[in-house]
Scaffold this motif. Structure first.
Motif, PDB file in Angstrom:
ATOM      1  N   MET A  97     -27.957 -35.361   1.964  1.00 37.29           N
ATOM      2  CA  MET A  97     -26.626 -34.796   1.986  1.00 37.29           C
ATOM      3  C   MET A  97     -26.730 -33.307   1.680  1.00 37.29           C
ATOM      4  SD  MET A  97     -24.528 -37.727  -0.110  1.00 37.29           S
ATOM      5  CE  MET A  97     -22.938 -37.044   0.301  1.00 37.29           C
ATOM      6  N   LYS A  98     -25.943 -32.522   2.373  1.00 38.63           N
ATOM      7  CA  LYS A  98     -25.980 -31.074   2.170  1.00 38.63           C
ATOM      8  C   LYS A  98     -24.878 -30.644   1.203  1.00 38.63           C
ATOM      9  CE  LYS A  98     -28.218 -29.931   6.462  1.00 38.63           C
ATOM     10  NZ  LYS A  98     -28.132 -29.219   7.720  1.00 38.63           N
ATOM     11  N   TYR A  99     -25.268 -29.758   0.303  1.00 35.89           N
ATOM     12  CA  TYR A  99     -24.345 -29.208  -0.693  1.00 35.89           C
ATOM     13  C   TYR A  99     -24.477 -27.696  -0.701  1.00 35.89           C
ATOM     14  CZ  TYR A  99     -23.529 -33.828  -2.568  1.00 35.89           C
ATOM     15  OH  TYR A  99     -23.160 -35.141  -2.709  1.00 35.89           O
ATOM     16  N   MET A 100     -23.337 -27.033  -0.784  1.00 33.39           N
ATOM     17  CA  MET A 100     -23.299 -25.584  -0.927  1.00 33.39           C
ATOM     18  C   MET A 100     -23.170 -25.288  -2.421  1.00 33.39           C
ATOM     19  SD  MET A 100     -23.345 -22.679   0.716  1.00 33.39           S
ATOM     20  CE  MET A 100     -22.746 -22.846   2.379  1.00 33.39           C
ATOM     21  N   LEU A 101     -24.067 -24.489  -2.930  1.00 32.26           N
ATOM     22  CA  LEU A 101     -24.018 -24.035  -4.308  1.00 32.26           C
ATOM     23  C   LEU A 101     -23.594 -22.573  -4.271  1.00 32.26           C
ATOM     24  CD1 LEU A 101     -27.424 -25.556  -5.511  1.00 32.26           C
ATOM     25  CD2 LEU A 101     -25.170 -26.660  -5.420  1.00 32.26           C
ATOM     26  N   LEU A 102     -22.339 -22.319  -4.605  1.00 28.30           N
ATOM     27  CA  LEU A 102     -21.752 -20.978  -4.521  1.00 28.30           C
ATOM     28  C   LEU A 102     -21.844 -20.307  -5.885  1.00 28.30           C
ATOM     29  CD1 LEU A 102     -18.652 -22.150  -2.505  1.00 28.30           C
ATOM     30  CD2 LEU A 102     -20.561 -20.825  -1.603  1.00 28.30           C
ATOM     31  N   ILE A 103     -22.412 -19.134  -5.919  1.00 28.37           N
ATOM     32  CA  ILE A 103     -22.685 -18.430  -7.171  1.00 28.37           C
ATOM     33  C   ILE A 103     -21.614 -17.361  -7.387  1.00 28.37           C
ATOM     34  CG2 ILE A 103     -24.352 -17.013  -8.418  1.00 28.37           C
ATOM     35  CD1 ILE A 103     -26.476 -18.280  -6.444  1.00 28.37           C
ATOM     36  N   TYR A 104     -20.850 -17.510  -8.471  1.00 29.53           N
ATOM     37  CA  TYR A 104     -19.813 -16.551  -8.820  1.00 29.53           C
ATOM     38  C   TYR A 104     -20.208 -15.831 -10.101  1.00 29.53           C
ATOM     39  CZ  TYR A 104     -16.821 -18.863  -5.435  1.00 29.53           C
ATOM     40  OH  TYR A 104     -16.299 -19.377  -4.276  1.00 29.53           O
ATOM     41  N   GLU A 105     -20.183 -14.512 -10.045  1.00 29.85           N
ATOM     42  CA  GLU A 105     -20.502 -13.694 -11.208  1.00 29.85           C
ATOM     43  C   GLU A 105     -19.620 -12.450 -11.220  1.00 29.85           C
ATOM     44  OE1 GLU A 105     -24.962 -14.104 -12.324  1.00 29.85           O
ATOM     45  OE2 GLU A 105     -24.862 -13.414 -10.253  1.00 29.85           O
ATOM     46  N   ASN A 106     -19.559 -11.803 -12.360  1.00 30.60           N
ATOM     47  CA  ASN A 106     -18.837 -10.550 -12.478  1.00 30.60           C
ATOM     48  C   ASN A 106     -19.815  -9.419 -12.152  1.00 30.60           C
ATOM     49  OD1 ASN A 106     -17.581  -8.190 -13.376  1.00 30.60           O
ATOM     50  ND2 ASN A 106     -16.479  -9.266 -14.975  1.00 30.60           N
ATOM     51  N   GLU A 107     -19.558  -8.722 -11.058  1.00 26.11           N
ATOM     52  CA  GLU A 107     -20.461  -7.648 -10.629  1.00 26.11           C
ATOM     53  C   GLU A 107     -20.638  -6.578 -11.700  1.00 26.11           C
ATOM     54  OE1 GLU A 107     -18.678  -6.250  -7.006  1.00 26.11           O
ATOM     55  OE2 GLU A 107     -19.648  -7.797  -5.803  1.00 26.11           O
ATOM     56  N   ALA A 108     -19.662  -6.415 -12.579  1.00 31.35           N
ATOM     57  CA  ALA A 108     -19.726  -5.389 -13.620  1.00 31.35           C
ATOM     58  C   ALA A 108     -20.882  -5.630 -14.584  1.00 31.35           C
ATOM     59  CB  ALA A 108     -18.404  -5.334 -14.381  1.00 31.35           C
ATOM     60  N   HIS A 109     -21.335  -6.880 -14.709  1.00 31.17           N
ATOM     61  CA  HIS A 109     -22.462  -7.176 -15.603  1.00 31.17           C
ATOM     62  C   HIS A 109     -23.741  -6.474 -15.159  1.00 31.17           C
ATOM     63  CE1 HIS A 109     -20.654 -10.056 -18.296  1.00 31.17           C
ATOM     64  NE2 HIS A 109     -20.101 -10.670 -17.268  1.00 31.17           N
ATOM     65  N   TYR A 110     -23.806  -6.065 -13.905  1.00 29.72           N
ATOM     66  CA  TYR A 110     -25.019  -5.454 -13.374  1.00 29.72           C
ATOM     67  C   TYR A 110     -24.942  -3.926 -13.314  1.00 29.72           C
ATOM     68  CZ  TYR A 110     -26.112 -10.252 -12.153  1.00 29.72           C
ATOM     69  OH  TYR A 110     -26.360 -11.599 -12.209  1.00 29.72           O
ATOM     70  N   ALA A 111     -23.916  -3.348 -13.917  1.00 27.32           N
ATOM     71  CA  ALA A 111     -23.754  -1.893 -13.920  1.00 27.32           C
ATOM     72  C   ALA A 111     -24.615  -1.261 -15.019  1.00 27.32           C
ATOM     73  CB  ALA A 111     -22.289  -1.526 -14.121  1.00 27.32           C
ATOM     74  N   GLY A 112     -25.036  -0.045 -14.782  1.00 26.40           N
ATOM     75  CA  GLY A 112     -25.769   0.719 -15.786  1.00 26.40           C
ATOM     76  C   GLY A 112     -27.198   0.247 -15.974  1.00 26.40           C
ATOM     77  N   GLU A 113     -27.863   0.884 -16.922  1.00 29.54           N
ATOM     78  CA  GLU A 113     -29.270   0.598 -17.166  1.00 29.54           C
ATOM     79  C   GLU A 113     -29.476  -0.841 -17.663  1.00 29.54           C
ATOM     80  OE1 GLU A 113     -32.504   2.807 -19.849  1.00 29.54           O
ATOM     81  OE2 GLU A 113     -31.190   4.172 -18.696  1.00 29.54           O
ATOM     82  N   ILE A 151     -29.894 -22.716 -11.620  1.00 30.10           N
ATOM     83  CA  ILE A 151     -29.688 -21.390 -11.010  1.00 30.10           C
ATOM     84  C   ILE A 151     -29.441 -20.359 -12.104  1.00 30.10           C
ATOM     85  CG2 ILE A 151     -28.169 -20.014  -9.535  1.00 30.10           C
ATOM     86  CD1 ILE A 151     -27.700 -22.546  -7.864  1.00 30.10           C
ATOM     87  N   PRO A 152     -30.192 -19.264 -12.109  1.00 29.27           N
ATOM     88  CA  PRO A 152     -29.993 -18.218 -13.125  1.00 29.27           C
ATOM     89  C   PRO A 152     -28.687 -17.468 -12.872  1.00 29.27           C
ATOM     90  CG  PRO A 152     -31.694 -17.558 -11.569  1.00 29.27           C
ATOM     91  CD  PRO A 152     -31.306 -18.955 -11.207  1.00 29.27           C
ATOM     92  N   LEU A 153     -27.997 -17.140 -13.972  1.00 32.38           N
ATOM     93  CA  LEU A 153     -26.691 -16.483 -13.882  1.00 32.38           C
ATOM     94  C   LEU A 153     -26.569 -15.356 -14.895  1.00 32.38           C
ATOM     95  CD1 LEU A 153     -24.406 -19.642 -13.820  1.00 32.38           C
ATOM     96  CD2 LEU A 153     -24.894 -18.141 -11.889  1.00 32.38           C
ATOM     97  N   SER A 154     -25.617 -14.458 -14.639  1.00 32.13           N
ATOM     98  CA  SER A 154     -25.213 -13.479 -15.636  1.00 32.13           C
ATOM     99  C   SER A 154     -24.374 -14.211 -16.693  1.00 32.13           C
ATOM    100  CB  SER A 154     -24.427 -12.351 -14.973  1.00 32.13           C
ATOM    101  OG  SER A 154     -23.197 -12.834 -14.480  1.00 32.13           O
ATOM    102  N   PRO A 155     -23.997 -13.538 -17.786  1.00 33.63           N
ATOM    103  CA  PRO A 155     -23.296 -14.219 -18.884  1.00 33.63           C
ATOM    104  C   PRO A 155     -22.018 -14.975 -18.493  1.00 33.63           C
ATOM    105  CG  PRO A 155     -24.062 -12.084 -19.606  1.00 33.63           C
ATOM    106  CD  PRO A 155     -24.344 -12.165 -18.133  1.00 33.63           C
ATOM    107  N   SER A 156     -21.248 -14.480 -17.547  1.00 34.61           N
ATOM    108  CA  SER A 156     -20.002 -15.164 -17.193  1.00 34.61           C
ATOM    109  C   SER A 156     -20.127 -15.963 -15.899  1.00 34.61           C
ATOM    110  CB  SER A 156     -18.863 -14.150 -17.047  1.00 34.61           C
ATOM    111  OG  SER A 156     -19.103 -13.318 -15.918  1.00 34.61           O
ATOM    112  N   GLY A 157     -21.338 -16.128 -15.391  1.00 37.73           N
ATOM    113  CA  GLY A 157     -21.543 -16.760 -14.089  1.00 37.73           C
ATOM    114  C   GLY A 157     -21.124 -18.219 -14.031  1.00 37.73           C
TER     115      GLY A 157
END
Length: 115
Positions: free
Chosen positions: A1-17, A97-103
């Motif tokens: 069976m096929k499943y879509m795993l959709l990854i939602y994250e806040n792009e702001a977590h990846y801003a800055g150094e 699946i690895p995620l950012s803090p709010s993923g």
């Protein structure tokens, strides 16, 4: 069976150094995740998506809007399409699946599973 795993994250977590360091860690985690999928013999495809600033949304009346469909705190950032035995197997893979803090991960069967 096929499943879509959709990854939602806040792009702001990846801003800055600090965000770039987090992104590097998350990407490394995805490499490990895809290696595990392949080692387990799971048929899969997936991709990150370009930032939401590049998105367009077409509405029913034919008008195209810049940006993603809805205002949210998280944005759709990527996906995996996996072919596994059942929902439990899809959930097991989604948990890895690895995620950012709010993923978040949305697990959804494809239409071919609905018959």
């Amino acid at each position: 069976m096929k499943y879509m795993l959709l990854i939602y994250e806040n792009e702001a977590h990846y801003a800055g150094e600090a965000g770039q360091a987090l992104l590097a860690d998350v990407i490394a985690g995805h490499m490990t995740f895809t290696d595990a999928l392949e080692a387990a013999g799971v048929d899969w495809t997936g991709s990150e998506l370009a930032p939401t600033a590049t998105a367009s949304t077409l509405v029913k009346d034919g008008v195209v809007h810049d940006g993603p469909f809805a205002e949210t705190h998280e944005q759709l950032g990527g996906f995996y399409l996996i072919d596994v035995a059942d929902r439990d197997a899809a959930l097991d893979w989604a948990r890895r699946i690895p995620l950012s803090p709010s993923g978040k991960i949305e697990i959804r069967p494809t239409g071919e599973n609905c018959g």
